[in-house]
Write a protein that holds these residues in place. Structure first.
Motif, PDB file in Angstrom:
ATOM      1  N   GLU A 109      20.723 -16.463 -79.796  1.00  0.00           N
ATOM      2  CA  GLU A 109      19.456 -17.173 -79.864  1.00  0.00           C
ATOM      3  C   GLU A 109      18.788 -17.125 -78.499  1.00  0.00           C
ATOM      4  O   GLU A 109      19.458 -17.149 -77.471  1.00  0.00           O
ATOM      5  N   VAL A 110      17.465 -17.086 -78.520  1.00  0.00           N
ATOM      6  CA  VAL A 110      16.657 -17.039 -77.309  1.00  0.00           C
ATOM      7  C   VAL A 110      15.802 -18.299 -77.254  1.00  0.00           C
ATOM      8  O   VAL A 110      15.242 -18.720 -78.273  1.00  0.00           O
ATOM      9  N   ALA A 111      15.710 -18.912 -76.080  1.00  0.00           N
ATOM     10  CA  ALA A 111      14.888 -20.110 -75.904  1.00  0.00           C
ATOM     11  C   ALA A 111      13.455 -19.705 -75.585  1.00  0.00           C
ATOM     12  O   ALA A 111      13.219 -18.868 -74.711  1.00  0.00           O
ATOM     13  N   LEU A 112      12.519 -20.326 -76.281  1.00  0.00           N
ATOM     14  CA  LEU A 112      11.103 -20.171 -75.978  1.00  0.00           C
ATOM     15  C   LEU A 112      10.520 -21.540 -75.693  1.00  0.00           C
ATOM     16  O   LEU A 112      10.923 -22.527 -76.315  1.00  0.00           O
ATOM     17  N   VAL A 113       9.580 -21.584 -74.761  1.00  0.00           N
ATOM     18  CA  VAL A 113       8.934 -22.848 -74.418  1.00  0.00           C
ATOM     19  C   VAL A 113       7.457 -22.785 -74.793  1.00  0.00           C
ATOM     20  O   VAL A 113       6.819 -21.730 -74.700  1.00  0.00           O
ATOM     21  N   HIS A 114       6.939 -23.929 -75.217  1.00  0.00           N
ATOM     22  CA  HIS A 114       5.511 -24.046 -75.525  1.00  0.00           C
ATOM     23  C   HIS A 114       4.843 -24.807 -74.391  1.00  0.00           C
ATOM     24  O   HIS A 114       5.270 -25.910 -74.032  1.00  0.00           O
ATOM     25  N   ARG A 115       3.801 -24.189 -73.832  1.00  0.00           N
ATOM     26  CA  ARG A 115       3.047 -24.807 -72.743  1.00  0.00           C
ATOM     27  C   ARG A 115       1.715 -25.299 -73.315  1.00  0.00           C
ATOM     28  O   ARG A 115       0.848 -24.480 -73.646  1.00  0.00           O
ATOM     29  N   PRO A 116       1.558 -26.614 -73.436  1.00  0.00           N
ATOM     30  CA  PRO A 116       0.328 -27.129 -74.042  1.00  0.00           C
ATOM     31  C   PRO A 116      -0.936 -26.790 -73.254  1.00  0.00           C
ATOM     32  O   PRO A 116      -2.002 -26.615 -73.840  1.00  0.00           O
TER      33      PRO A 116
END
Length: 160
Positions: free
Chosen positions: A45-52
């Motif tokens: 699994e790969v972590a992705l981040v959401h930048r508002p």
């Protein structure tokens, strides 16, 4: 075509070099393609981040502090954006693109997450974190150039 590809933050090129970005106009940044073995079945699994602020999905990354070594900055950014530690591994391609009218260079490493069982706490830079299989992560990423890093991670983790 991805909705973000027409903006002024498209990919200008990639390389695996070690350009230090001594050109004073270049924004220097670093990050990691953060990965783990899934607690449900052991798949990658790969972590992705959401930048508002940008309403985008990306890999954890950020600008380097003055005089900061890129690898140190990459690990710091992972901790700041995800709340996790990581163990950096293979060097991944360096991305070069234009952001806000300025050239930007982002150096990346593959990094295995540690403390990934901790609960993610949203912060001022990142409001969501997702762990996704590589194909789903590739589809979720906002920018085409970030997708190339998934392929580089898979290649780096492939047994010799």
């Amino acid at each position: 075509m991805n909705r973000r590809n027409s903006r002024d933050d498209g990919l200008a090129g990639t390389d695996t070099g070690t350009d230090t970005g001594t050109d004073t106009g270049t924004v220097l940044a670093a990050g990691c393609v953060l990965w783990r073995r899934s607690p449900r079945g052991g798949g990658l699994e790969v972590a992705l981040v959401h930048r508002p602020r940008y309403d985008d999905w990306s890999h954890p990354k950020g600008k380097l502090k003055h005089g900061e070594e890129a690898l140190h900055g990459a690990v710091r950014e992972v901790a700041e954006e995800t709340g996790m530690g990581c163990v950096p591994g293979a060097v991944l391609p360096t991305l070069h693109y234009t952001a806000k009218g300025r050239p930007k260079q982002v150096r990346y490493w593959a990094a295995e997450a540690v403390d990934h069982d901790e609960v993610f706490v949203p912060n001022r830079e990142v409001d969501r974190l997702l762990w996704l299989p590589p194909d789903a992560a590739r589809r979720r990423l906002t920018y085409d150039h970030d997708r190339t890093l998934i392929d580089a991670l898979l290649h780096a983790l492939r047994p010799s």
